[in-house]
Motif scaffolding. Structure first.
Motif, PDB file in Angstrom:
ATOM      1  N   PRO A 133       0.561  -1.159   0.048  1.00 38.16           N
ATOM      2  CA  PRO A 133       0.454  -0.253   0.412  1.00 38.16           C
ATOM      3  C   PRO A 133       0.873   1.566  -0.174  1.00 38.16           C
ATOM      4  O   PRO A 133       0.038   2.355  -0.175  1.00 38.16           O
ATOM      5  CB  PRO A 133      -0.983  -0.357   1.527  1.00 38.16           C
ATOM      6  N   LYS A 134       2.010   0.870   0.254  1.00 39.56           N
ATOM      7  CA  LYS A 134       2.884   2.023   0.463  1.00 39.56           C
ATOM      8  C   LYS A 134       3.246   2.763  -1.200  1.00 39.56           C
ATOM      9  O   LYS A 134       4.028   4.243  -1.073  1.00 39.56           O
ATOM     10  CB  LYS A 134       3.834   2.251   1.461  1.00 39.56           C
ATOM     11  N   PHE A 135       3.894   1.335  -1.408  1.00 36.58           N
ATOM     12  CA  PHE A 135       4.499   2.084  -2.808  1.00 36.58           C
ATOM     13  C   PHE A 135       3.886   2.917  -3.735  1.00 36.58           C
ATOM     14  O   PHE A 135       2.487   3.118  -4.542  1.00 36.58           O
ATOM     15  CB  PHE A 135       4.543   0.691  -3.808  1.00 36.58           C
ATOM     16  N   GLN A 154      -1.164  11.169 -11.249  1.00 39.22           N
ATOM     17  CA  GLN A 154      -1.152   9.581 -10.047  1.00 39.22           C
ATOM     18  C   GLN A 154       0.728   9.593  -9.835  1.00 39.22           C
ATOM     19  O   GLN A 154       1.225   9.529 -11.078  1.00 39.22           O
ATOM     20  CB  GLN A 154      -1.165   8.650 -11.230  1.00 39.22           C
ATOM     21  N   PRO A 155       0.863   9.265  -8.751  1.00 35.89           N
ATOM     22  CA  PRO A 155       2.464   9.099  -8.093  1.00 35.89           C
ATOM     23  C   PRO A 155       2.578   7.572  -9.260  1.00 35.89           C
ATOM     24  O   PRO A 155       2.094   6.613  -9.201  1.00 35.89           O
ATOM     25  CB  PRO A 155       2.737   8.526  -6.894  1.00 35.89           C
ATOM     26  N   LYS A 156       4.491   7.929  -9.742  1.00 34.39           N
ATOM     27  CA  LYS A 156       4.603   6.381 -10.092  1.00 34.39           C
ATOM     28  C   LYS A 156       6.019   5.831  -9.741  1.00 34.39           C
ATOM     29  O   LYS A 156       5.887   4.321  -9.863  1.00 34.39           O
ATOM     30  CB  LYS A 156       5.449   7.403 -11.957  1.00 34.39           C
ATOM     31  N   GLY A 157       6.644   6.278  -8.804  1.00 35.95           N
ATOM     32  CA  GLY A 157       7.245   5.374  -8.294  1.00 35.95           C
ATOM     33  C   GLY A 157       9.207   5.731  -9.374  1.00 35.95           C
ATOM     34  O   GLY A 157       8.832   5.632 -10.108  1.00 35.95           O
ATOM     35  N   SER A 158       9.932   6.112  -8.402  1.00 37.55           N
ATOM     36  CA  SER A 158      11.199   6.062  -9.018  1.00 37.55           C
ATOM     37  C   SER A 158      11.669   4.175  -9.564  1.00 37.55           C
ATOM     38  O   SER A 158      11.016   3.707  -8.866  1.00 37.55           O
ATOM     39  CB  SER A 158      11.813   6.882  -8.506  1.00 37.55           C
ATOM     40  N   SER A 162      12.088   1.261  -3.477  1.00 41.98           N
ATOM     41  CA  SER A 162      12.183  -0.506  -3.154  1.00 41.98           C
ATOM     42  C   SER A 162      11.238  -0.921  -2.126  1.00 41.98           C
ATOM     43  O   SER A 162       9.446  -0.204  -2.245  1.00 41.98           O
ATOM     44  CB  SER A 162      13.412  -0.392  -2.251  1.00 41.98           C
ATOM     45  N   SER A 163      10.627  -1.834  -1.549  1.00 40.63           N
ATOM     46  CA  SER A 163       9.026  -2.652  -1.712  1.00 40.63           C
ATOM     47  C   SER A 163       9.941  -3.179  -0.324  1.00 40.63           C
ATOM     48  O   SER A 163      10.526  -3.612  -0.674  1.00 40.63           O
ATOM     49  CB  SER A 163       8.471  -2.963  -2.270  1.00 40.63           C
ATOM     50  N   LYS A 164       8.967  -3.379   0.982  1.00 36.02           N
ATOM     51  CA  LYS A 164       9.160  -4.014   1.602  1.00 36.02           C
ATOM     52  C   LYS A 164       9.367  -5.531   1.371  1.00 36.02           C
ATOM     53  O   LYS A 164       9.563  -6.730   2.065  1.00 36.02           O
ATOM     54  CB  LYS A 164       8.497  -3.900   2.801  1.00 36.02           C
ATOM     55  N   ASP A 326      -6.624  -5.518  -9.670  1.00 30.85           N
ATOM     56  CA  ASP A 326      -6.720  -4.399  -9.049  1.00 30.85           C
ATOM     57  C   ASP A 326      -7.511  -4.624  -7.355  1.00 30.85           C
ATOM     58  O   ASP A 326      -8.371  -3.692  -6.588  1.00 30.85           O
ATOM     59  CB  ASP A 326      -8.452  -3.842 -10.256  1.00 30.85           C
ATOM     60  N   ARG A 327      -8.592  -5.802  -7.252  1.00 31.51           N
ATOM     61  CA  ARG A 327      -9.160  -5.854  -6.103  1.00 31.51           C
ATOM     62  C   ARG A 327      -8.051  -5.954  -5.529  1.00 31.51           C
ATOM     63  O   ARG A 327      -8.264  -5.298  -4.106  1.00 31.51           O
ATOM     64  CB  ARG A 327     -10.212  -7.513  -6.194  1.00 31.51           C
ATOM     65  N   ILE A 328      -6.856  -6.751  -4.976  1.00 32.75           N
ATOM     66  CA  ILE A 328      -5.877  -6.686  -4.750  1.00 32.75           C
ATOM     67  C   ILE A 328      -5.521  -5.378  -3.674  1.00 32.75           C
ATOM     68  O   ILE A 328      -5.660  -5.456  -3.018  1.00 32.75           O
ATOM     69  CB  ILE A 328      -4.513  -7.377  -4.985  1.00 32.75           C
ATOM     70  N   ALA A 329      -4.959  -4.151  -4.828  1.00 25.27           N
ATOM     71  CA  ALA A 329      -4.695  -2.921  -4.247  1.00 25.27           C
ATOM     72  C   ALA A 329      -5.819  -2.568  -3.292  1.00 25.27           C
ATOM     73  O   ALA A 329      -5.458  -2.051  -2.835  1.00 25.27           O
ATOM     74  CB  ALA A 329      -4.892  -2.228  -5.550  1.00 25.27           C
ATOM     75  N   SER A 330      -6.890  -2.727  -3.857  1.00 25.03           N
ATOM     76  CA  SER A 330      -8.389  -1.998  -3.272  1.00 25.03           C
ATOM     77  C   SER A 330      -8.230  -2.245  -1.724  1.00 25.03           C
ATOM     78  O   SER A 330      -8.675  -1.988  -0.618  1.00 25.03           O
ATOM     79  CB  SER A 330      -9.093  -1.964  -4.060  1.00 25.03           C
ATOM     80  N   GLU A 331      -8.125  -3.523  -1.385  1.00 24.60           N
ATOM     81  CA  GLU A 331      -8.387  -4.325  -0.135  1.00 24.60           C
ATOM     82  C   GLU A 331      -6.737  -4.205   0.788  1.00 24.60           C
ATOM     83  O   GLU A 331      -6.796  -3.565   1.709  1.00 24.60           O
ATOM     84  CB  GLU A 331      -7.893  -6.007  -0.450  1.00 24.60           C
ATOM     85  N   THR A 332      -6.186  -3.899  -0.340  1.00 20.58           N
ATOM     86  CA  THR A 332      -4.195  -3.945   0.927  1.00 20.58           C
ATOM     87  C   THR A 332      -4.826  -2.325   1.477  1.00 20.58           C
ATOM     88  O   THR A 332      -4.148  -2.126   2.158  1.00 20.58           O
ATOM     89  CB  THR A 332      -3.009  -4.414  -0.001  1.00 20.58           C
ATOM     90  N   ARG A 333      -5.002  -1.219   0.439  1.00 25.96           N
ATOM     91  CA  ARG A 333      -5.198   0.047   0.409  1.00 25.96           C
ATOM     92  C   ARG A 333      -6.594   0.137   1.877  1.00 25.96           C
ATOM     93  O   ARG A 333      -6.256   1.128   2.199  1.00 25.96           O
ATOM     94  CB  ARG A 333      -5.361   1.323  -0.638  1.00 25.96           C
ATOM     95  N   ALA A 334      -7.562  -0.845   1.750  1.00 25.94           N
ATOM     96  CA  ALA A 334      -8.519  -0.487   2.780  1.00 25.94           C
ATOM     97  C   ALA A 334      -7.400  -0.632   3.644  1.00 25.94           C
ATOM     98  O   ALA A 334      -8.686  -0.610   5.081  1.00 25.94           O
ATOM     99  CB  ALA A 334      -9.337  -0.791   2.148  1.00 25.94           C
ATOM    100  N   LEU A 335      -7.065  -1.942   4.257  1.00 25.46           N
ATOM    101  CA  LEU A 335      -6.096  -2.121   5.591  1.00 25.46           C
ATOM    102  C   LEU A 335      -5.444  -1.594   5.985  1.00 25.46           C
ATOM    103  O   LEU A 335      -5.127  -1.287   7.262  1.00 25.46           O
ATOM    104  CB  LEU A 335      -6.111  -3.989   5.491  1.00 25.46           C
ATOM    105  N   ASP A 336      -4.524  -0.607   5.101  1.00 28.99           N
ATOM    106  CA  ASP A 336      -3.821   0.037   5.176  1.00 28.99           C
ATOM    107  C   ASP A 336      -4.371   1.022   6.066  1.00 28.99           C
ATOM    108  O   ASP A 336      -3.982   2.454   6.056  1.00 28.99           O
ATOM    109  CB  ASP A 336      -2.837   0.473   4.881  1.00 28.99           C
ATOM    110  N   SER A 337      -4.751   1.577   7.315  1.00 32.15           N
ATOM    111  CA  SER A 337      -5.020   2.208   8.214  1.00 32.15           C
ATOM    112  C   SER A 337      -4.204   3.688   8.987  1.00 32.15           C
ATOM    113  O   SER A 337      -4.485   4.872   9.087  1.00 32.15           O
ATOM    114  CB  SER A 337      -5.623   1.987   9.706  1.00 32.15           C
TER     115      SER A 337
END
Length: 359
Positions: A133-135, A154-158, A162-164, A326-337
Motif C-alpha cells: 500500500p505504500k509503494f 498519479q504517483p509513479k515511483g522511481s 524499493s518495496s518491503k 485491481d481487487r488486491i490493491a483495493s483490499e490492501t489499501r483499505a487495510l492500511d489505516s
C-alpha cells in the motif's frame, strides 16, 4: 514505453529468423536420413496444438482489449507465434526437407515461449505494487507523477523505489529478467538456423547449434528459477507481514492472504511449474545431442513442451491478472489505516496495473 521495446525486440528476432530461413531455404533440400528432422511431423497433433495456442491468443487479445492491459501484449503475440509454428509443421516433408519452412517453424515453436516468461516477469512488478500500500505514494512533484486517463495526477515511483516485499526494486525486476530473456531468445534463433542447415555433410554445425541451444535454454531456465525464488520470498514476506499485523489479515484464501491474492499466487505457481518442466525437458533434450532420443521422437515435443506451455499460459485465460490486481490493491489499501489518504489516490476506475509505469 519499455513494453513496446520488448515487442520490438521479439519482432526483430522473428524477422531475423525468417530471413535466415529464406536464405538457407535456397541452399537445397535434405532428407530424413541426413537432415535435422528424424520423423514425419504428425498432422493431427500439430493442428490440435496450433488451434489451442490460437484460441488462447484470441482470448488474451480479448482480455487486453476489454481491460486495457496493453502491457500484456507479449502474451497473445507469443501464443499466436507458437500457433503459426505448429500449423507450419505438418507441411514439412522429412524425406524431402525444405530448410526455410523447417527453420521458421522450429524457431517459432521453441523460441516464441520466451514471450510467456516475459509476461510473468512484468506481472511480478505489478503484483508487488498491488500488495504494497505504500509503494508509489511518496511522489510529490511533477517529475514523479503521471496523468491517468481521467486527467488526474498519479504517483509513479522511481525505478529505484524499493518495496518491503521485494529485495529487488519491483520496477526493474521485469527489465532485468526480460533482458536475459531476449538475449537467450536471440541465441536460440541463431542456433535454430544452424541446426536447420546442418546435415551429414556438416555435423559439426549441428553440434554447435545444439550447444548454443543448450546454453540458451539452460540460462533461460535458471533465470526463471531465480525469478520463482524472488516470487516465493515476496509471498513469504507478505505472509509474515499479515501475521504480525492481524488487522491486515484477510478472510478467505490461504495464510491470511485473502482470496484474490491467493488466486494470483496459485496462478503464478501453476504457470511457473509448467514453465520449469518445459525448461528441464529442453535442457535434457539438447544434452542428449542432435541425434538424441527425445529430439528424435515428436511425442515428447507434445507432452513435455507444447502441453506444459499451454497449461502455463492457459491459467491466465481463466483468471486475468488485471482484474485480480485491481481487487488486491483495493483490499490492501483499505487495510492500511496508517495511510488514510492512500485510498483517495486510487478512486478512479483505471487499473493500477495499467498506470503504474512498469516494463
Amino acid at each position: 514505453m519499455f513494453t513496446h521495446k520488448i515487442l520490438g525486440a521479439f519482432l526483430l528476432a522473428s524477422l531475423l529468423e525468417l530471413t535466415l530461413a529464406q536464405e538457407t531455404g535456397k541452399k537445397g533440400e535434405i532428407n530424413m536420413d541426413n537432415g535435422p528432422l528424424a520423423y514425419q511431423p504428425s498432422i493431427a497433433g500439430n493442428i490440435i496444438f496450433g488451434i489451442l495456442y490460437f484460441v488462447l491468443g484470441v482470448a488474451f487479445s480479448y482480455h487486453i482489449h476489454v481491460h486495457r492491459s496493453r502491457w500484456a501484449i507479449c502474451l497473445p503475440a507469443g501464443a499466436i507465434a507458437s500457433a503459426v509454428g505448429f500449423f507450419m509443421r505438418p507441411i514439412i516433408d522429412a524425406d524431402d526437407l525444405q530448410l526455410g519452412p523447417f527453420i521458421a517453424s522450429n524457431i517459432l515453436v521453441i523460441a516464441s515461449p520466451s514471450a510467456f516468461l516475459a509476461f510473468n516477469y512484468m506481472l511480478y512488478g505489478r503484483f508487488i505494487t498491488a500488495i504494497d500500500p505504500k509503494f508509489g505514494n511518496v511522489a510529490t512533484n511533477a517529475s514523479t507523477t503521471i496523468l491517468a486517463e481521467d486527467g488526474t495526477k498519479q504517483p509513479k515511483g522511481s525505478l529505484r523505489e524499493s518495496s518491503k516485499f521485494s529485495f529487488i526494486p519491483p520496477l526493474i525486476v521485469g527489465r532485468i529478467f526480460i533482458i536475459s530473456d531476449i538475449s537467450t531468445f536471440m541465441v536460440q534463433v541463431v542456433a535454430g538456423s544452424m541446426q536447420g542447415q546442418a546435415g551429414d555433410d556438416n555435423p559439426e554445425l549441428a553440434n554447435i547449434g545444439d550447444k548454443l541451444f543448450l546454453a540458451a535454454v539452460s540460462v533461460q531456465g535458471l533465470s526463471y528459477c531465480l525469478f520463482t525464488l524472488l516470487l516465493t520470498v515476496a509471498l513469504m514476506r507478505l505472509v509474515v507481514d499479515r501475521r504480525s499485523n492481524k488487522s491486515h489479515a484477510l478472510e478467505g484464501g490461504m495464510l491470511g492472504l485473502g482470496k484474490q491474492t491467493t488466486f494470483i499466487a496459485v496462478g503464478f505457481y501453476i504457470s511457473s511449474l509448467f514453465i520449469i518442466l518445459r525448461s528441464v525437458y529442453r535442457v535434457v533434450e539438447y544434452t542428449q545431442g542432435h541425434q538424441g532420443y527425445l529430439i528424435s521422437h515428436e511425442v515428447y515435443l507434445f507432452i513435455l513442451d507444447a502441453a506444459p506451455l499451454v497449461l502455463a499460459i492457459g491459467i491466465w485465460s481463466f483468471i486475468w491478472p488485471t482484474i485480480l490486481l485491481d481487487r488486491i490493491a483495493s483490499e490492501t489499501r483499505a487495510l492500511d489505516s496508517s495511510q488514510p489518504n492512500t485510498s483517495s489516490v486510487h478512486h478512479n476506475n483505471n487499473s493500477r496495473s495499467d498506470w503504474v509505469p512498469l516494463v
